[in-house]
Design a protein around this motif. Structure first.
Motif, PDB file in Angstrom:
ATOM      1  N   GLN A  45      52.971  22.667  29.644  1.00  0.00           N
ATOM      2  CA  GLN A  45      52.272  23.049  31.165  1.00  0.00           C
ATOM      3  C   GLN A  45      52.070  24.753  30.743  1.00  0.00           C
ATOM      4  O   GLN A  45      51.053  25.237  30.996  1.00  0.00           O
ATOM      5  N   ASN A  46      52.909  25.452  30.077  1.00  0.00           N
ATOM      6  CA  ASN A  46      52.583  26.880  30.034  1.00  0.00           C
ATOM      7  C   ASN A  46      51.595  27.170  29.085  1.00  0.00           C
ATOM      8  O   ASN A  46      50.839  28.157  29.264  1.00  0.00           O
ATOM      9  N   ARG A  47      51.453  26.225  27.900  1.00  0.00           N
ATOM     10  CA  ARG A  47      50.311  26.309  27.085  1.00  0.00           C
ATOM     11  C   ARG A  47      49.005  26.098  27.587  1.00  0.00           C
ATOM     12  O   ARG A  47      47.897  27.057  27.491  1.00  0.00           O
ATOM     13  N   ARG A  48      48.977  25.358  28.555  1.00  0.00           N
ATOM     14  CA  ARG A  48      47.635  25.109  29.410  1.00  0.00           C
ATOM     15  C   ARG A  48      47.218  26.019  30.340  1.00  0.00           C
ATOM     16  O   ARG A  48      46.261  26.382  30.281  1.00  0.00           O
ATOM     17  N   LYS A  49      48.154  26.646  30.902  1.00  0.00           N
ATOM     18  CA  LYS A  49      48.074  27.705  31.748  1.00  0.00           C
ATOM     19  C   LYS A  49      47.483  28.930  31.018  1.00  0.00           C
ATOM     20  O   LYS A  49      46.644  29.657  31.715  1.00  0.00           O
ATOM     21  N   ALA A  50      47.934  29.260  29.868  1.00  0.00           N
ATOM     22  CA  ALA A  50      47.479  30.077  29.071  1.00  0.00           C
ATOM     23  C   ALA A  50      46.243  30.265  28.594  1.00  0.00           C
ATOM     24  O   ALA A  50      45.142  31.091  28.542  1.00  0.00           O
TER      25      ALA A  50
ATOM     26  N   PRO B  65      22.967  34.558  33.673  1.00  0.00           N
ATOM     27  CA  PRO B  65      23.619  35.259  34.511  1.00  0.00           C
ATOM     28  C   PRO B  65      23.843  34.346  35.849  1.00  0.00           C
ATOM     29  O   PRO B  65      24.835  34.713  36.672  1.00  0.00           O
ATOM     30  N   MET B  66      23.290  33.210  35.881  1.00  0.00           N
ATOM     31  CA  MET B  66      23.383  32.461  37.231  1.00  0.00           C
ATOM     32  C   MET B  66      24.495  31.381  36.918  1.00  0.00           C
ATOM     33  O   MET B  66      25.195  31.204  37.769  1.00  0.00           O
ATOM     34  N   LEU B  67      24.879  31.141  35.571  1.00  0.00           N
ATOM     35  CA  LEU B  67      25.869  30.064  35.426  1.00  0.00           C
ATOM     36  C   LEU B  67      27.332  30.846  35.132  1.00  0.00           C
ATOM     37  O   LEU B  67      28.373  30.070  35.750  1.00  0.00           O
ATOM     38  N   ASN B  68      27.431  32.126  34.969  1.00  0.00           N
ATOM     39  CA  ASN B  68      28.385  32.691  34.605  1.00  0.00           C
ATOM     40  C   ASN B  68      29.380  32.789  35.851  1.00  0.00           C
ATOM     41  O   ASN B  68      30.479  32.694  35.825  1.00  0.00           O
ATOM     42  N   PRO B  69      28.954  33.145  37.076  1.00  0.00           N
ATOM     43  CA  PRO B  69      29.900  33.056  38.308  1.00  0.00           C
ATOM     44  C   PRO B  69      30.577  31.937  38.407  1.00  0.00           C
ATOM     45  O   PRO B  69      31.557  31.763  39.072  1.00  0.00           O
ATOM     46  N   PHE B  70      29.598  30.594  38.286  1.00  0.00           N
ATOM     47  CA  PHE B  70      30.172  29.261  38.759  1.00  0.00           C
ATOM     48  C   PHE B  70      31.180  29.266  37.372  1.00  0.00           C
ATOM     49  O   PHE B  70      32.368  28.612  37.859  1.00  0.00           O
ATOM     50  N   ILE B  71      30.925  29.566  36.093  1.00  0.00           N
ATOM     51  CA  ILE B  71      31.953  29.323  35.250  1.00  0.00           C
ATOM     52  C   ILE B  71      33.266  29.926  35.473  1.00  0.00           C
ATOM     53  O   ILE B  71      34.248  29.157  35.408  1.00  0.00           O
ATOM     54  N   TYR B  72      33.324  31.314  36.063  1.00  0.00           N
ATOM     55  CA  TYR B  72      34.495  32.142  36.177  1.00  0.00           C
ATOM     56  C   TYR B  72      35.196  31.391  37.615  1.00  0.00           C
ATOM     57  O   TYR B  72      36.466  31.449  37.372  1.00  0.00           O
ATOM     58  N   CYS B  73      34.376  31.065  38.435  1.00  0.00           N
ATOM     59  CA  CYS B  73      35.016  30.674  39.556  1.00  0.00           C
ATOM     60  C   CYS B  73      35.621  29.257  39.485  1.00  0.00           C
ATOM     61  O   CYS B  73      36.863  29.131  40.039  1.00  0.00           O
ATOM     62  N   LEU B  74      34.815  28.445  38.927  1.00  0.00           N
ATOM     63  CA  LEU B  74      35.428  26.876  38.626  1.00  0.00           C
ATOM     64  C   LEU B  74      36.757  26.798  38.074  1.00  0.00           C
ATOM     65  O   LEU B  74      37.578  26.074  38.152  1.00  0.00           O
TER      66      LEU B  74
ATOM     67  N   ASN C  24      38.907  29.276  37.773  1.00  0.00           N
ATOM     68  CA  ASN C  24      39.930  30.548  37.956  1.00  0.00           C
ATOM     69  C   ASN C  24      40.597  30.106  39.296  1.00  0.00           C
ATOM     70  O   ASN C  24      39.734  30.290  40.144  1.00  0.00           O
ATOM     71  N   GLN C  25      41.663  29.834  39.246  1.00  0.00           N
ATOM     72  CA  GLN C  25      42.433  29.273  40.591  1.00  0.00           C
ATOM     73  C   GLN C  25      42.421  30.513  41.460  1.00  0.00           C
ATOM     74  O   GLN C  25      41.970  30.168  42.923  1.00  0.00           O
ATOM     75  N   GLU C  26      42.681  31.551  41.027  1.00  0.00           N
ATOM     76  CA  GLU C  26      42.873  32.832  42.090  1.00  0.00           C
ATOM     77  C   GLU C  26      41.839  33.052  43.077  1.00  0.00           C
ATOM     78  O   GLU C  26      41.622  33.324  44.034  1.00  0.00           O
ATOM     79  N   ILE C  27      40.471  33.069  41.970  1.00  0.00           N
ATOM     80  CA  ILE C  27      39.231  33.546  42.753  1.00  0.00           C
ATOM     81  C   ILE C  27      39.134  32.286  43.676  1.00  0.00           C
ATOM     82  O   ILE C  27      38.293  32.800  44.658  1.00  0.00           O
ATOM     83  N   LYS C  28      38.961  31.213  43.289  1.00  0.00           N
ATOM     84  CA  LYS C  28      39.006  29.884  44.155  1.00  0.00           C
ATOM     85  C   LYS C  28      39.953  30.225  45.637  1.00  0.00           C
ATOM     86  O   LYS C  28      39.431  29.860  46.763  1.00  0.00           O
ATOM     87  N   ASP C  29      41.160  30.372  45.357  1.00  0.00           N
ATOM     88  CA  ASP C  29      41.786  30.547  46.532  1.00  0.00           C
ATOM     89  C   ASP C  29      41.700  31.674  47.327  1.00  0.00           C
ATOM     90  O   ASP C  29      41.600  31.464  48.507  1.00  0.00           O
ATOM     91  N   THR C  30      41.071  32.809  46.943  1.00  0.00           N
ATOM     92  CA  THR C  30      40.980  33.915  47.579  1.00  0.00           C
ATOM     93  C   THR C  30      39.595  33.637  48.130  1.00  0.00           C
ATOM     94  O   THR C  30      39.370  34.116  49.391  1.00  0.00           O
ATOM     95  N   LEU C  31      38.594  33.042  47.643  1.00  0.00           N
ATOM     96  CA  LEU C  31      37.259  32.564  48.290  1.00  0.00           C
ATOM     97  C   LEU C  31      37.385  31.847  49.609  1.00  0.00           C
ATOM     98  O   LEU C  31      37.017  31.956  50.543  1.00  0.00           O
ATOM     99  N   LEU C  32      38.601  30.795  49.514  1.00  0.00           N
ATOM    100  CA  LEU C  32      38.773  29.982  50.591  1.00  0.00           C
ATOM    101  C   LEU C  32      39.553  30.611  51.634  1.00  0.00           C
ATOM    102  O   LEU C  32      39.291  30.286  52.686  1.00  0.00           O
ATOM    103  N   LYS C  33      40.505  31.455  51.263  1.00  0.00           N
ATOM    104  CA  LYS C  33      40.908  32.236  52.384  1.00  0.00           C
ATOM    105  C   LYS C  33      39.855  33.163  53.295  1.00  0.00           C
ATOM    106  O   LYS C  33      40.045  33.318  54.312  1.00  0.00           O
ATOM    107  N   VAL C  34      39.094  33.826  52.462  1.00  0.00           N
ATOM    108  CA  VAL C  34      38.097  34.407  53.156  1.00  0.00           C
ATOM    109  C   VAL C  34      37.043  33.596  53.940  1.00  0.00           C
ATOM    110  O   VAL C  34      36.936  34.090  55.231  1.00  0.00           O
ATOM    111  N   LEU C  35      36.583  32.389  53.628  1.00  0.00           N
ATOM    112  CA  LEU C  35      35.872  31.708  54.059  1.00  0.00           C
ATOM    113  C   LEU C  35      36.575  31.030  55.569  1.00  0.00           C
ATOM    114  O   LEU C  35      36.431  31.069  56.450  1.00  0.00           O
TER     115      LEU C  35
END
Length: 319
Positions: A232-237, A283-292, A294-305
């Motif tokens: 589990q720790n390996r997958r997280k890393a 440039p269009m795909l990179n934000p999708f790649i990083y957001c999808l 990255n759980q922290e970015i998804k959580d932050t976006l959900l909190k803002v929304l």
């Protein structure tokens, strides 16, 4: 004899994508939608990183720089493409062409350096976690980011200086949708060997050195992660690196194909298609790649929304 650095034509014609008016209108709608989406999503990532304290960490600091870079990057080429698709004006002045070339090359070189810095950041975070806060202090992050931008813009200055010294006597048609190095070199009527050598060597160094840093960093990451006992720790890393690896693979594959090969094997129509990948699609795909990925970015976006939705409900109830 006229001096070699005299430019005989005042403007170039960007051929772009010659097609029927109906197809050009369709391409205009597609590229406009992609442009608006790309700028919006990159700006959203920047706002999230700046306004969310939980994202005030080196990894997201560099991601914010990458988002800003790519919003600028697509803005260098696509607006002129949209103008040419919308009407019959496909011309670009010689100073305008040199300016477009300069900012395009500067941003490409900066992105190469920035992606290498991001790989180094992940390597230090995973391989030396105890020394990571000191190694990636706020000052160190600012210096690395500033160094990436300076390297990119100074390298571009060198490249564009040599190209601007060439003579262009005609034809003035550039078989591309923006002012790129290779199409311009092919139109020169003066001795261009020196400019070609400077372009090839600088492109090779600016691509291969960051790529070597990335390869060494991920070799260290993989060897360290494999020693972690829990799966589990390996997958997280690995998950913290997956999005960066995807972006690196797409970007460096396209740029190595375009710039780190001899000019004798260039095919212009193929070049235009590959250029679309790293100037518009990436440039269009990179934000999708990083957001999808990255759980922290998804959580932050959900909190803002969710926070904005709650405020809207409160405001509606007050009325």
């Amino acid at each position: 004899m006229a001096p070699e650095n005299v430019t005989h034509i005042p403007e170039f014609i960007l051929l772009g994508f010659p097609a029927s008016p109906e197809l050009q209108a369709l391409l205009f709608v597609i590229f406009l939608a992609v442009y608006v989406l790309t700028v919006t999503e990159n700006l959203l990532i920047m706002v999230l990183i700046v306004t969310s304290p939980q994202l005030h960490r080196p990894m997201y600091f560099f991601l914010g720089h990458l988002a800003f870079l790519e919003a600028c990057y697509i803005s260098v080429t696509v607006p002129k493409l949209l103008v040419s698709l919308l009407g019959s004006n496909k011309s670009i002045s010689f100073p305008g062409c040199m300016a477009q070339l300069y900012f395009f090359v500067a941003l490409v070189c900066t992105e190469c350096a920035l992606l290498a810095v991001m790989a180094l950041d992940r390597c230090l975070a995973i391989c030396t976690p105890l020394h990571y806060p000191l190694a990636m202090s706020h000052r160190a992050c600012r210096q690395l980011a500033t160094g990436s931008w300076l390297l990119g813009f100074l390298t571009a200055l060198l490249k564009v200086f040599f190209i601007s010294q060439l003579s262009f006597c005609g034809p003035r048609v550039i078989n591309h949708f923006f002012c790129d190095i290779s199409p311009l070199l092919s139109l020169s009527c003066s001795q261009r060997r020196r400019a070609e050598v400077v372009d090839f060597i600088s492109a090779l160094l600016l691509l291969l050195i960051p790529l070597c840093v990335i390869i060494v960093s991920y070799t260290c990451i993989i060897s360290t992660v494999l020693l972690i006992p829990k799966a589990q720790n390996r997958r997280k890393a690995f998950s913290t690196c997956a999005s960066h690896l995807a972006v690196v693979s797409i970007f460096f594959s396209a740029t190595l194909f375009m710039y780190a090969r001899p000019s004798s094997i260039r095919a212009w129509d193929l070049n235009k298609l590959v250029s679309i990948i790293y100037t518009i699609i990436t440039p269009m795909l990179n934000p999708f790649i990083y957001c999808l990925r990255n759980q922290e970015i998804k959580d932050t976006l959900l909190k803002v929304l969710c926070g904005r939705a709650a405020l809207s409900r409160v405001a509606a109830s007050d009325h």
